[in-house]
Write a protein that holds these residues in place. Structure first.
Motif, PDB file in Angstrom:
ATOM      1  N   TYR A 102       7.890 -12.450  11.727  1.00 57.41           N
ATOM      2  CA  TYR A 102       8.337 -11.122  12.156  1.00 57.41           C
ATOM      3  C   TYR A 102       7.174 -10.147  12.352  1.00 57.41           C
ATOM      4  CZ  TYR A 102       9.933  -6.328  11.034  1.00 57.41           C
ATOM      5  OH  TYR A 102      10.114  -4.972  11.012  1.00 57.41           O
ATOM      6  N   SER A 103       6.386  -9.956  11.301  1.00 58.66           N
ATOM      7  CA  SER A 103       5.352  -8.922  11.380  1.00 58.66           C
ATOM      8  C   SER A 103       4.193  -9.308  12.289  1.00 58.66           C
ATOM      9  CB  SER A 103       4.833  -8.592   9.976  1.00 58.66           C
ATOM     10  OG  SER A 103       5.796  -7.837   9.273  1.00 58.66           O
ATOM     11  N   THR A 104       3.857 -10.596  12.308  1.00 56.82           N
ATOM     12  CA  THR A 104       2.802 -11.039  13.231  1.00 56.82           C
ATOM     13  C   THR A 104       3.201 -10.721  14.666  1.00 56.82           C
ATOM     14  OG1 THR A 104       2.090 -12.802  11.750  1.00 56.82           O
ATOM     15  CG2 THR A 104       1.505 -13.039  14.068  1.00 56.82           C
ATOM     16  N   THR A 105       4.456 -10.995  15.001  1.00 56.65           N
ATOM     17  CA  THR A 105       4.952 -10.744  16.356  1.00 56.65           C
ATOM     18  C   THR A 105       4.978  -9.253  16.672  1.00 56.65           C
ATOM     19  OG1 THR A 105       6.340 -12.726  16.220  1.00 56.65           O
ATOM     20  CG2 THR A 105       6.871 -11.128  17.940  1.00 56.65           C
ATOM     21  N   ARG A 106       5.562  -8.449  15.763  1.00 59.27           N
ATOM     22  CA  ARG A 106       5.709  -7.018  16.066  1.00 59.27           C
ATOM     23  C   ARG A 106       4.365  -6.305  16.104  1.00 59.27           C
ATOM     24  NH1 ARG A 106       6.808  -2.919  11.466  1.00 59.27           N
ATOM     25  NH2 ARG A 106       5.771  -3.864   9.697  1.00 59.27           N
ATOM     26  N   MET A 107       3.467  -6.646  15.170  1.00 66.15           N
ATOM     27  CA  MET A 107       2.160  -5.985  15.145  1.00 66.15           C
ATOM     28  C   MET A 107       1.337  -6.344  16.377  1.00 66.15           C
ATOM     29  SD  MET A 107       2.082  -4.126  12.341  1.00 66.15           S
ATOM     30  CE  MET A 107       0.355  -3.803  12.018  1.00 66.15           C
ATOM     31  N   GLY A 108       1.382  -7.634  16.757  1.00 68.04           N
ATOM     32  CA  GLY A 108       0.623  -8.071  17.933  1.00 68.04           C
ATOM     33  C   GLY A 108       1.141  -7.458  19.218  1.00 68.04           C
ATOM     34  N   LEU A 109       2.484  -7.452  19.381  1.00 70.44           N
ATOM     35  CA  LEU A 109       3.065  -6.881  20.598  1.00 70.44           C
ATOM     36  C   LEU A 109       2.823  -5.372  20.668  1.00 70.44           C
ATOM     37  CD1 LEU A 109       6.495  -8.757  20.876  1.00 70.44           C
ATOM     38  CD2 LEU A 109       4.484  -9.026  22.329  1.00 70.44           C
ATOM     39  N   TYR A 110       2.952  -4.687  19.525  1.00 68.24           N
ATOM     40  CA  TYR A 110       2.712  -3.242  19.514  1.00 68.24           C
ATOM     41  C   TYR A 110       1.272  -2.945  19.916  1.00 68.24           C
ATOM     42  CZ  TYR A 110       2.467   1.607  17.899  1.00 68.24           C
ATOM     43  OH  TYR A 110       2.279   2.971  17.836  1.00 68.24           O
ATOM     44  N   ASP A 111       0.347  -3.760  19.435  1.00 71.04           N
ATOM     45  CA  ASP A 111      -1.067  -3.548  19.765  1.00 71.04           C
ATOM     46  C   ASP A 111      -1.320  -3.757  21.256  1.00 71.04           C
ATOM     47  OD1 ASP A 111      -3.769  -3.075  18.429  1.00 71.04           O
ATOM     48  OD2 ASP A 111      -4.184  -4.858  19.629  1.00 71.04           O
ATOM     49  N   ILE A 112      -0.677  -4.771  21.829  1.00 75.40           N
ATOM     50  CA  ILE A 112      -0.832  -5.026  23.263  1.00 75.40           C
ATOM     51  C   ILE A 112      -0.288  -3.856  24.080  1.00 75.40           C
ATOM     52  CG2 ILE A 112       0.020  -6.455  25.170  1.00 75.40           C
ATOM     53  CD1 ILE A 112      -0.179  -8.867  23.302  1.00 75.40           C
ATOM     54  N   LEU A 113       0.922  -3.391  23.730  1.00 77.08           N
ATOM     55  CA  LEU A 113       1.523  -2.263  24.452  1.00 77.08           C
ATOM     56  C   LEU A 113       0.711  -0.984  24.255  1.00 77.08           C
ATOM     57  CD1 LEU A 113       5.291  -2.933  23.636  1.00 77.08           C
ATOM     58  CD2 LEU A 113       4.127  -3.298  25.815  1.00 77.08           C
ATOM     59  N   ASN A 121      -8.397   8.457  29.460  1.00 75.45           N
ATOM     60  CA  ASN A 121      -9.196   9.688  29.425  1.00 75.45           C
ATOM     61  C   ASN A 121      -9.169  10.353  28.051  1.00 75.45           C
ATOM     62  OD1 ASN A 121      -9.847   9.476  32.210  1.00 75.45           O
ATOM     63  ND2 ASN A 121      -7.835  10.335  32.730  1.00 75.45           N
ATOM     64  N   SER A 122      -7.951  10.521  27.498  1.00 76.27           N
ATOM     65  CA  SER A 122      -7.834  11.183  26.195  1.00 76.27           C
ATOM     66  C   SER A 122      -7.874  10.193  25.036  1.00 76.27           C
ATOM     67  CB  SER A 122      -6.519  11.974  26.142  1.00 76.27           C
ATOM     68  OG  SER A 122      -5.401  11.102  26.232  1.00 76.27           O
ATOM     69  N   ASN A 123      -7.725   8.902  25.350  1.00 74.04           N
ATOM     70  CA  ASN A 123      -7.677   7.841  24.337  1.00 74.04           C
ATOM     71  C   ASN A 123      -6.491   8.025  23.381  1.00 74.04           C
ATOM     72  OD1 ASN A 123      -8.766   5.394  23.469  1.00 74.04           O
ATOM     73  ND2 ASN A 123      -9.814   6.366  21.739  1.00 74.04           N
ATOM     74  N   ASN A 124      -5.439   8.718  23.847  1.00 79.32           N
ATOM     75  CA  ASN A 124      -4.221   8.921  23.067  1.00 79.32           C
ATOM     76  C   ASN A 124      -3.025   8.362  23.821  1.00 79.32           C
ATOM     77  OD1 ASN A 124      -5.437  10.213  20.886  1.00 79.32           O
ATOM     78  ND2 ASN A 124      -5.241  12.237  21.810  1.00 79.32           N
ATOM     79  N   MET A 125      -1.972   8.049  23.097  1.00 79.65           N
ATOM     80  CA  MET A 125      -0.734   7.572  23.705  1.00 79.65           C
ATOM     81  C   MET A 125       0.372   8.563  23.355  1.00 79.65           C
ATOM     82  SD  MET A 125       1.049   3.786  23.558  1.00 79.65           S
ATOM     83  CE  MET A 125       1.406   3.729  21.808  1.00 79.65           C
ATOM     84  N   PRO A 126       1.148   9.026  24.338  1.00 79.46           N
ATOM     85  CA  PRO A 126       2.235   9.972  24.047  1.00 79.46           C
ATOM     86  C   PRO A 126       3.198   9.403  23.011  1.00 79.46           C
ATOM     87  CG  PRO A 126       1.875   9.789  26.416  1.00 79.46           C
ATOM     88  CD  PRO A 126       1.045   8.721  25.781  1.00 79.46           C
ATOM     89  N   LEU A 127       3.806  10.306  22.233  1.00 81.62           N
ATOM     90  CA  LEU A 127       4.688   9.886  21.141  1.00 81.62           C
ATOM     91  C   LEU A 127       5.844   9.025  21.639  1.00 81.62           C
ATOM     92  CD1 LEU A 127       5.540   9.983  18.182  1.00 81.62           C
ATOM     93  CD2 LEU A 127       6.710  12.147  18.648  1.00 81.62           C
ATOM     94  N   MET A 128       6.456   9.385  22.776  1.00 83.81           N
ATOM     95  CA  MET A 128       7.591   8.620  23.266  1.00 83.81           C
ATOM     96  C   MET A 128       7.192   7.194  23.634  1.00 83.81           C
ATOM     97  SD  MET A 128      10.276  10.246  22.810  1.00 83.81           S
ATOM     98  CE  MET A 128      11.275   8.986  23.562  1.00 83.81           C
ATOM     99  N   ARG A 129       5.980   7.033  24.126  1.00 81.75           N
ATOM    100  CA  ARG A 129       5.513   5.672  24.424  1.00 81.75           C
ATOM    101  C   ARG A 129       5.269   4.882  23.143  1.00 81.75           C
ATOM    102  NH1 ARG A 129       1.333   5.716  29.606  1.00 81.75           N
ATOM    103  NH2 ARG A 129       2.817   6.572  31.130  1.00 81.75           N
TER     104      ARG A 129
END
Length: 323
Positions: A102-113, A121-129
């Motif tokens: 479970y966690s290997t999958t979710r952590m890896g996929l979250y990191d990819i996304l 440019n800002s090196n930030n990701m909007p909260l909704m994303r």
């Protein structure tokens, strides 16, 4: 990042899961408090609700008072007194398998996304994303890890049953094989909709809020990027995840733990039925049963997870393995 992101997240999750397993076990036992132990006992309650009929048919029968609900410390001490300290780690093999899947999958996929959706440019990701990435990663991870989740809940809950009713699984492999043989392969995905919903809530609230809290701390110059920031942001993220997921977690625990016997009506027909019966019998706040051990476990789990993941030594070790 590729495979390294999955590996880093998996190792950090296994360390965190094993470290906080006793708290998770206590949480499961508390979530099952107040649940009727057998169908025969459940059928008495509606009949006895009608005083005239009940008194006429069974004038001398009275329901025993429900057992007093005890707190996490008392639950932990009772487990140690009855079965020894080692009982606090019942089902730890299932925890390892669950975190591996479970966690290997979710952590890896979250990191990819996160890598794909971060503004260069800002090196930030909007909260909704961040929330969307957490929902996607958590849902897929939960579907992959559901068999280990069912096995873990059952192994953790087994000690509360009378000796004659215990399943006595030897390991997570034994638990999964026995469930598949006696209840069918589909039983390994019992409560999967709840597992997926909970995982989506946990991952979205835990990972997204960690990133958000960390960004706020650094942008406001409240702390420097170091251990203090990681601990503060991760504990806050753990609290958010506990509040968001506890109601679903209570229902998930009860559905996964229910004993289904051939020819017998199962205690719950599904998640909604379980929720309605729980609220009707025990009140709305029953959905927050075990919240103290949940936050006591979720806070340290999230801290250990992100501190392990963020520290330079972990990257050095993993980079060495993949170089």
């Amino acid at each position: 990042m590729g495979f390294k992101g999955f590996f880093e997240g998996g190792i950090a999750s296994i360390v965190a899961g094993c470290s906080t397993h006793p708290l998770d076990l206590i949480k499961v036992r508390m979530q099952l408090q107040g649940e009727a132990p057998a169908p025969a006992f459940q059928t008495l309650r509606p009949a006895l609700a009608f005083h005239t009929t009940a008194a006429h048919v069974h004038p001398h029968i009275s329901l025993p008072p429900p057992p007093p609900r005890v707190g996490p410390v008392a639950v932990g001490l009772r487990i140690i007194q009855q079965d020894g300290v080692a009982a606090l780690f019942s089902g730890v093999s299932a925890t390892v398998l669950r975190q591996t899947l479970y966690s290997t999958t979710r952590m890896g996929l979250y990191d990819i996304l996160k890598q794909k959706w971060t503004d260069p440019n800002s090196n930030n990701m909007p909260l909704m994303r961040k929330i969307t990435a957490g929902l996607i990663a958590g849902g897929i991870g939960a579907a992959v890890g559901n068999p280990a989740d069912v096995a873990m809940v059952r192994m953790q809950a087994d000690g509360r049953l009378p000796l004659a009713q215990r399943r006595n699984y030897k390991s997570v492999v034994d638990a999964i094989s026995q469930m598949a043989k006696s209840e069918g392969v589909a039983s390994l995905w019992r409560g999967s909709s709840l597992t997926v919903n909970r995982a989506m809530l946990v991952t979205a609230s835990q990972l997204a809020s960690y990133d958000q809290f960390k960004e706020i701390i650094l942008e406001k110059h409240l702390m420097q990027d170091g251990l203090g920031t990681h601990v503060t942001a991760s504990f806050a993220a753990g609290f958010v995840a506990a509040v968001a997921s506890n109601p679903v977690d209570v229902i998930k625990t009860r559905v996964m733990n229910m004993k289904v016997e051939a020819g017998m009506v199962p205690p719950y027909s599904g998640a909604m039925d379980c929720a309605m019966k729980t609220i009707k019998a025990e009140g709305p706040m029953s959905l927050y049963k075990g919240f103290i051990p949940t936050i006591s476990r979720q806070g340290p789990f999230t801290v250990v997870l992100f501190v392990t993941l963020e520290q330079p030594w972990s990257s050095i070790v993993i980079n060495g393995m993949f170089s």
